[in-house]
Write an enzyme that holds these catalytic residues in place. Structure first.
Site, PDB file in Angstrom:
ATOM      1  N   LYS A 114       0.852  -1.176   0.000  1.00 58.68           N
ATOM      2  CA  LYS A 114       0.000   0.000   0.000  1.00 58.68           C
ATOM      3  C   LYS A 114       0.893   1.234   0.000  1.00 58.68           C
ATOM      4  O   LYS A 114       1.957   1.234   0.642  1.00 58.68           O
ATOM      5  CB  LYS A 114      -0.894  -0.022   1.245  1.00 58.68           C
ATOM      6  CG  LYS A 114      -1.935   1.079   1.305  1.00 58.68           C
ATOM      7  CD  LYS A 114      -2.832   0.887   2.526  1.00 58.68           C
ATOM      8  CE  LYS A 114      -3.849   1.993   2.669  1.00 58.68           C
ATOM      9  NZ  LYS A 114      -4.751   1.807   3.837  1.00 58.68           N
ATOM     10  N   SER A 152      -9.413   3.367   2.770  1.00 56.36           N
ATOM     11  CA  SER A 152      -8.321   3.957   2.022  1.00 56.36           C
ATOM     12  C   SER A 152      -7.502   2.949   1.217  1.00 56.36           C
ATOM     13  O   SER A 152      -6.696   3.332   0.373  1.00 56.36           O
ATOM     14  CB  SER A 152      -7.378   4.689   2.991  1.00 56.36           C
ATOM     15  OG  SER A 152      -6.750   3.771   3.877  1.00 56.36           O
ATOM     16  N   SER A 184     -10.517   0.857   6.612  1.00 55.10           N
ATOM     17  CA  SER A 184      -9.785   1.033   5.359  1.00 55.10           C
ATOM     18  C   SER A 184      -9.494  -0.257   4.609  1.00 55.10           C
ATOM     19  O   SER A 184      -9.155  -0.214   3.419  1.00 55.10           O
ATOM     20  CB  SER A 184      -8.463   1.772   5.614  1.00 55.10           C
ATOM     21  OG  SER A 184      -8.714   3.137   5.856  1.00 55.10           O
TER      22      SER A 184
END
Length: 465
Positions: free
Chosen positions: A75, A150, A174
């Site tokens: 990520k 996210s 997220s």
């Protein structure tokens, strides 16, 4: 043989170790898929040359490490030495770290092959992935819609077959929000479960690392690998110990399941559960009952949650190392959160932290009669790109709560939770539910999720497959 992206991560791992396929073959296959679907906005950076060099090195070695030869991506909140790491922000547009974060280094030690960086919202602060640094992450089922956030890039990459599974992080939903948005499995471990990305390294204890996968079994496999990335130093109350992979295939005993559509935001924000989310919730409850479990109403009446979470979220943003000049480069909601957070005084932050621990105790006590608690994963169907009012930070925050009102409380309470698709809506899009476990109760949580997954039947792949 099935195409490599159609195989489970568990099967890919077995075939790599038996040398039925080479690491370079697997890496090249997934890199080609990534290149073909740039339009989905799953990746912030692709490191094809570095990935192929590493794959060739691994092919010349003996298999070692839990993730040997498997393609993954970091990520874009995780620094990797020599690779642009932008944190989804224009303020870090040219940032190339000299050293890797512990998670990236540990994934290397486990034998994984990084293919690049998956897209995230700016500094991971929002539940949608539409950063100004690049294209938005798009729902593979309907590219006009956003993928949530996210960890939107990770969820899109897994859903579209660009990765077999992916590590991500979850501070308020997220992992689970984008996973539920695009119809894959997202697992948030208990606070303290993992040796890296444990949630124990920040005052609010919200954010933990965890897996995004296409099946519960693959999520369990990656969870085992994440638990093994370093010596296991943390004691979790009533903790199950790894390995968790066997839970992905064995039926659990008869359990008591709590079911609730109550959200801790109900007295703070106008929350409306749409027809698709309600139907999926009711179908999952009925299916669990048909499987022999006792499904009862979880009588949960949380109060005072909104104010404490708003303080925690602002306080977490206040820690970002942004200068005043850099605050002019970031997105409005980021600047608002940072400035609001820095304006908080110590008594207010400490009071919110104390309220959060009281909320944690009250939630665990309310859920104690149940082995697992079932909730909706999202309150709405996927939102169109541009739906969030990014020019009005307070309104955008409220919209995020309305979209996903059942996720952040799990982080505050430190509980494990998993989102998984259980049905299709009238457009053919998957709809997910959330299962919340007891503290440290990943094994039972994974077992009941896998059983529900099997009972729900195989769901189709998105059109891009």
């Amino acid at each position: 043989m099935s195409a490599l992206h159609e195989l489970s991560a568990v099967d890919l791992a077995r075939m790599l170790r038996s040398r039925e396929i080479s690491v370079a073959e697997v890496a090249a296959h997934f890199l080609a898929r990534i290149a073909a679907r740039e339009d989905l906005g799953a990746f912030a950076e692709v490191t094809a040359d570095a990935a192929m060099r590493r794959a060739r090195v691994l092919d010349a070695s003996e298999p070692s490490g839990a993730l040997w030869g498997l393609p993954l991506a970091d990520k874009d909140l995780v620094a990797r030495a020599g690779v642009p790491t932008r944190y989804g922000s224009r303020s870090r547009a040219h940032h190339v770290p000299a050293a890797s974060d512990p998670l990236a280094a540990a994934l290397d030690d486990a034998g994984a092959v990084s293919l690049g960086k998956t897209a995230t919202s700016e500094f991971g602060l929002t539940g949608y992935t539409e950063p100004l640094t690049g294209p938005p992450a798009r729902d593979p089922w309907n590219p006009r819609n956003g993928a949530g956030g996210s960890s939107g890039g990770a969820a899109v990459a897994v859903a579209a077959g660009l990765l077999p599974f992916a590590p991500a992080s979850d501070g308020g939903g997220s992992i689970r929000i984008p996973s539920a948005t695009v119809g894959v499995v997202g697992l948030k471990p208990s606070r303290g479960r993992l040796p890296i990305g444990s949630g124990l390294d920040s005052p609010d204890g919200l954010s933990v690392a965890g897996p995004v996968a296409r099946s519960v079994a693959d999520a369990a496999f990656l969870l085992d690998a994440l638990c093994a990335l370093a010596p296991y130093p943390f004691a979790v109350g009533a903790a199950d110990a790894p390995p968790f992979s066997p839970a992905g295939t064995a039926d659990p005993p008869r359990l008591r399941i709590g079911a609730t559509t109550v959200s801790p935001w109900d007295d703070d924000v106008d929350i409306v559960l749409d027809a698709g989310a309600r139907a999926a919730f009711e179908r999952a409850a009925a299916t669990l009952g048909d499987l022999g479990h006792a499904v009862d109403d979880a009588r949960w009446h949380p109060v005072g949650y909104g104010p404490l979470f708003r303080v925690l979220w602002r306080a977490s943003a206040a820690r970002l190392p942004l200068t005043e000049a850099e605050l002019e480069q970031v997105e409005p909601i980021t600047a608002w959160l940072v400035r609001e957070g820095r304006a908080l005084d110590a008594p207010r932050v400490l009071s919110a932290l104390a309220d959060a621990r009281a909320f944690e105790r009250a939630t665990i006590a309310a859920f104690a009669p149940f082995d697992v608690v079932l909730t909706p994963a999202l309150a709405m169907s996927p939102r169109p790109i541009g739906w969030y009012d990014t020019a009005d930070a307070e309104r955008a925050f409220e919209q995020q709560v309305q979209y996903a009102p059942h996720t952040s409380f799990v982080n505050v309470a430190g509980l494990p939770a998993i989102s998984l698709p259980v049905s299709l809506d009238d457009t053919g899009h998957p709809v997910s539910v959330q299962l919340v476990g007891r503290p440290g109760g990943e094994r039972r949580l994974l077992a009941i999720a896998a059983q529900l997954e099997r009972a729900s039947g195989p769901l189709p792949h998105p059109p891009v497959w």
